[in-house]
Scaffold this active site. Structure first.
Site, PDB file in Angstrom:
ATOM      1  N   GLU A   7      41.872  38.363  45.842  1.00 20.90           N
ATOM      2  CA  GLU A   7      42.056  39.815  45.937  1.00 20.90           C
ATOM      3  C   GLU A   7      41.124  40.457  46.953  1.00 20.90           C
ATOM      4  O   GLU A   7      41.475  41.431  47.610  1.00 20.90           O
ATOM      5  CB  GLU A   7      41.859  40.468  44.571  1.00 20.90           C
ATOM      6  CG  GLU A   7      42.993  40.211  43.588  1.00 20.90           C
ATOM      7  CD  GLU A   7      42.822  38.921  42.803  1.00 20.90           C
ATOM      8  OE1 GLU A   7      41.879  38.156  43.099  1.00 20.90           O
ATOM      9  OE2 GLU A   7      43.631  38.682  41.883  1.00 20.90           O
ATOM     10  N   PHE A  14      42.851  41.770  26.499  1.00 24.26           N
ATOM     11  CA  PHE A  14      42.842  40.706  27.508  1.00 24.26           C
ATOM     12  C   PHE A  14      42.973  41.322  28.910  1.00 24.26           C
ATOM     13  O   PHE A  14      43.859  42.127  29.163  1.00 24.26           O
ATOM     14  CB  PHE A  14      44.001  39.737  27.241  1.00 24.26           C
ATOM     15  CG  PHE A  14      44.099  38.652  28.279  1.00 24.26           C
ATOM     16  CD1 PHE A  14      43.084  37.714  28.435  1.00 24.26           C
ATOM     17  CD2 PHE A  14      45.209  38.577  29.114  1.00 24.26           C
ATOM     18  CE1 PHE A  14      43.170  36.725  29.404  1.00 24.26           C
ATOM     19  CE2 PHE A  14      45.302  37.580  30.078  1.00 24.26           C
ATOM     20  CZ  PHE A  14      44.279  36.658  30.222  1.00 24.26           C
ATOM     21  N   GLN A  15      42.085  40.941  29.778  1.00 25.57           N
ATOM     22  CA  GLN A  15      42.053  41.414  31.175  1.00 25.57           C
ATOM     23  C   GLN A  15      41.909  42.929  31.300  1.00 25.57           C
ATOM     24  O   GLN A  15      42.386  43.522  32.257  1.00 25.57           O
ATOM     25  CB  GLN A  15      43.272  40.909  31.950  1.00 25.57           C
ATOM     26  CG  GLN A  15      43.243  39.382  32.059  1.00 25.57           C
ATOM     27  CD  GLN A  15      44.189  38.820  33.089  1.00 25.57           C
ATOM     28  OE1 GLN A  15      45.246  39.379  33.346  1.00 25.57           O
ATOM     29  NE2 GLN A  15      43.808  37.691  33.689  1.00 25.57           N
ATOM     30  N   LYS A  62      50.284  49.185  32.393  1.00 32.93           N
ATOM     31  CA  LYS A  62      51.551  48.457  32.442  1.00 32.93           C
ATOM     32  C   LYS A  62      52.704  49.257  31.832  1.00 32.93           C
ATOM     33  O   LYS A  62      53.817  49.244  32.347  1.00 32.93           O
ATOM     34  CB  LYS A  62      51.400  47.119  31.705  1.00 32.93           C
ATOM     35  CG  LYS A  62      52.601  46.211  31.906  1.00 32.93           C
ATOM     36  CD  LYS A  62      52.322  44.793  31.466  1.00 32.93           C
ATOM     37  CE  LYS A  62      53.521  43.905  31.790  1.00 32.93           C
ATOM     38  NZ  LYS A  62      53.287  42.515  31.380  1.00 32.93           N
ATOM     39  N   MET A  96      21.247  34.739  60.643  1.00 35.22           N
ATOM     40  CA  MET A  96      20.526  36.007  60.699  1.00 35.22           C
ATOM     41  C   MET A  96      19.359  36.011  59.714  1.00 35.22           C
ATOM     42  O   MET A  96      18.283  36.536  60.010  1.00 35.22           O
ATOM     43  CB  MET A  96      21.477  37.173  60.407  1.00 35.22           C
ATOM     44  CG  MET A  96      20.849  38.531  60.602  1.00 35.22           C
ATOM     45  SD  MET A  96      20.202  38.720  62.275  1.00 35.22           S
ATOM     46  CE  MET A  96      21.547  39.629  63.044  1.00 35.22           C
TER      47      MET A  96
END
Ligand SMILES: Cc1ncc(C[n+]2csc(CCOP(=O)(O)OP(=O)(O)O)c2C)c(N)n1
Lengths: 153, 563
Positions: free
Chosen positions: B50, B112-113, B162, B474
């Site tokens: 993502e 969940f999630q 949802k 760096m």
């Protein structure tokens, strides 16, 4: 420097956490914050008491403006500012002089119970400070301050 | 029209002329993905992480100036996306990110999630929404695009539960935006503009300090014209590379921590700074009390909170830079005498001759700066240049010859390693006619290496050039200068075979150690028209110079490092 800000925002979900998040995320102080809807509108008014140097206060105002739901930030000019405090005092105390004190600070007895009374005062922010100092002699068991509300005039 | 929430999302994107969406599906956003499957308005590109979906949308946005769009699912899908939001936020990139959320009835139950997505995104977006009712969705989507692209651009996050994506509601996409509270200022105050011109007329040593705002407001042509009319030398921030064009005789170069000598000296000796859309980043200013301390400051910015945030400003102008400079041009023509600044220009030119940007080339070992210059010679304006973060990024900013805005895509504000490859994919999808080069490091490339798969699958022919110093270069440089060479956790000499790695994804790989090999590999990579990785074995201990140590003063640059 102490500063009172009056902030008008859309009355929508999450707007308060946007504002408190702005202060927390940038390390600005909130001394007190009160909020309530403005009658007959879709707006809410927040009164924020904050403190900081002039550049910090300037940034606070600009950052508040930058939030999408902010309608107006009133930062200067004259305000009537009042705060409320509730103080619970045991009935076992000697109330000598309490009446006179309440009178001086726009106070009343708000409630009482079997072994306590609750007094309420509404006054300027620094006078509330003074009242709370003075009321100590009655050994209060609980003190609640409301935070300031302000109206620009 | 009666539509489901998911169908509304598709319709809104169609109305906004979105042509590509980057994303990654999951339970909470499956309703939307089902509609993605059925439509043919826009292309959906499945990234492999993502974070990369957002960087790709970001690269697309930087290359085109359009809003980049990404879809992610709830919970871990969203948390993976946060770095992409923050990257876009810090660089003011227009983006709309739509995330799935658990059904409304389950919000707050640790389902969940489930994660408080709007709570997490709040500090790293311009604005965000949790959609609680499908009837609000058309308006919210319209506002999201409007907020992302207007004013100071930025990412906007829309979190949709949802059940809201399944709900049916009336869809009427608002044709106009009526927001009670959000009204950016586009026109500069004419009185302030006049005062600014008077300040320029009064100045002897003015300098234009150009920031990323010049790119966001598409003001490059106006800025170039203004600089030319006034004869004022210019310096660019990392974000503004390409605004003036490196051929421009008035451009001194990049300023700041790794800026060139003449640019930093110009800022230090100027009596007037004309700041066009920069944000006075600490990597630019160095020690604040010494920053441009002889200069009065004109600051033009569309974001009022940007003005005076870091240094006090003498002439603040709130407005869109393009508008403001357009308004300044006729006044400048009338009042400013470009000849007056000739001695100042000559002085800065001399500074540049005494201390040009330079490196010591070698025939034994490849120098990273040489590789960048070489790509510049061979491709010039035909390439869009993306980078990751580190030494290679600074060398690319210093040594690539940029000639137009949006040619340079790099994470400036957040400094996100892993940005380069996905951003390059986004840029190449946006502008397939250009060669897209991603200069990266052996550290950075491993942060989103899985996106080679996205590029191969979608035939997005980006060329990754790893300037491989087998170090987190760096950080190693700072350890060399400031930590007595204690190379704590920066040695990357244990590394994958990058050639085999890219080949395993189905791309092409090259390993080069000499200049000839480099030329040959680059040519083949470009002609192959496929995803390529050139692993360039460069000098392990090369440093980025000049350097202003953090908190140092611009006029005290380290010009060399001697053992
Ligand atoms: C995600 C992330 N983690 C850590 C850093 C800190 N950091 C800045 S530059 C750098 C080293 C980069 O190494 P490499 O990609 O090999 O590039 P080089 O400097 O060698 O060119 C690191 C670790 C960062 N910018 N981003």
């Amino acid at each position: 420097m102490r500063r009172v800000l009056s902030v008008i925002v859309l009355n929508e979900d999450g707007v308060l956490s946007r504002i408190s998040g702005l202060f927390a995320g940038r390390g600005y102080n909130i001394d007190s914050l009160t909020v309530a809807p403005i009658p007959k509108t879709n707006l809410s008014r927040l009164t924020i008491v904050t403190s900081g140097s002039t550049p910090v206060l300037e940034q606070i105002v600009k950052q508040l403006h930058k939030l999408i739901p902010t309608y107006k930030v009133i930062e200067s000019g004259q305000f009537v500012e009042k705060e409320m405090a509730l103080v619970k005092i045991p009935l076992s105390e000697d109330f000598n002089g309490l009446d006179a004190m309440l009178k001086a600070y726009n106070g009343t007895i708000a409630s009482s119970g079997e072994d306590f009374i609750v007094v309420m005062v509404a006054d300027d922010y620094d006078r509330i400070d003074n009242f709370l100092k003075a009321v100590k002699k009655y050994n209060p068991t609980d003190i609640v301050r409301s935070g300031s509300v302000a109206m620009d005039i | 029209m009666e539509l489901s929430g998911s169908q509304m999302v598709i319709e809104a994107l169609r109305k906004e002329n979105v042509s590509v969406v980057f994303g990654y599906p999951g339970g909470a956003i499956m309703n939307v993905y089902d509609e993605v499957y059925k439509q043919n308005y826009f292309k959906h590109i499945l990234t492999r992480h993502e974070q990369a979906a957002l960087h790709a949308a970001d690269g697309y946005a930087r290359a085109t100036g359009e809003v980049g769009v990404a879809f992610v699912t709830s919970g871990p899908g969203f948390t993976n996306a946060v770095t992409g939001l923050a990257t876009a936020y810090m660089d003011s990139i227009p983006m709309v990110v739509i995330s799935g959320q658990v059904p409304i009835s389950m919000i707050g139950t640790d389902a969940f999630q489930e994660i408080d997505a709007v709570g997490i995104s709040r500090p790293c977006v311009k604005h965000n929404y949790l959609v609680k009712d499908v009837k609000d969705l058309p308006r919210i989507l319209k506002e999201a695009f409007y907020i992302a692209r207007s004013g100071r651009p930025g990412p906007v996050h829309v979190d949709i539960p949802k059940d809201v994506t399944a709900q049916i509601g009336h869809f009427a996409y608002p044709s106009e935006i009526k927001m009670q509270t959000y009204k950016p200022t586009y026109k500069g105050n004419p009185r302030q503009i006049k005062k600014a011109i008077e300040a320029i007329v009064a100045a002897k040593r003015p300098v234009l300090y150009i920031g990323g705002g010049a790119i966001n407001s598409n003001a490059s042509a106006e800025v170039r014209e203004f600089a030319k009319i006034c004869g004022i030398p210019a310096v660019e921030t990392l974000m503004a590379r390409g605004v003036m064009g490196d051929e421009n005789p008035l451009l001194l170069g990049m300023l700041g921590m790794h800026g060139c000598y003449s640019a930093n000296m110009a800022m230090s000796e100027a009596d007037l700074m004309i700041a066009f859309g920069p944000r006075f980043d600490d990597r630019v200013t160095g020690k604040l009390s010494e920053f441009a301390k002889h200069a009065k400051i004109i600051h033009v910015d569309i974001d009022p909170s940007s003005i005076g945030k870091i240094v006090p400003i003498d002439y603040p102008i709130v407005g869109d830079l393009k508008n403001v400079v357009e308004a300044m041009i006729p006044l400048a023509k009338e009042h400013v005498d470009a000849d007056k600044y000739k001695p100042w220009r000559d002085l800065l030119k001399r500074y540049n001759e005494i201390h040009p940007l330079k490196y010591e080339d070698s025939n034994e070992v490849l120098k990273p700066q040489w590789a960048i210059e070489r790509v510049g010679q061979l491709l010039g304006d035909k390439a869009i240049i993306c980078t990751d973060v580190g030494q290679h990024q600074m060398w690319a900013a210093q040594f690539y010859p940029f000639s137009y805005p949006r040619q340079w895509l790099s994470s400036g504000g957040l400094g996100t390693m892993g940005y380069g490859l996905p951003a390059a994919i986004g840029a190449k999808v946006a502008i397939p006619s250009k060669t897209v080069i991603n200069f990266t490091g052996d550290g950075s490339i491993l942060m989103n290496i899985q996106e080679l798969m996205t590029a191969v699958e979608n035939k997005v022919a980006v060329v990754n050039i790893i300037l491989n110093n087998q170090f987190l270069g760096m950080v190693r440089q700072w350890q060399t200068f400031f930590y007595n060479k204690r190379y704590s956790s920066t040695d990357l000499s244990v590394q994958p075979d990058f050639v085999k790695l890219v080949e395993s994804f189905g791309g092409r790989g090259f390993r080069v150690k000499t200049k000839d090999e480099f030329d040959k590999a680059l040519k083949e990579a470009i002609e192959s028209n496929t995803v390529c990785m050139i692993d360039v074995q460069v000098d392990r201990f090369e440093n980025v110079l000049p350097m202003v140590p953090a908190g140092g003063t611009l006029y005290n640059m380290m010009l060399e490092y001697k053992e």
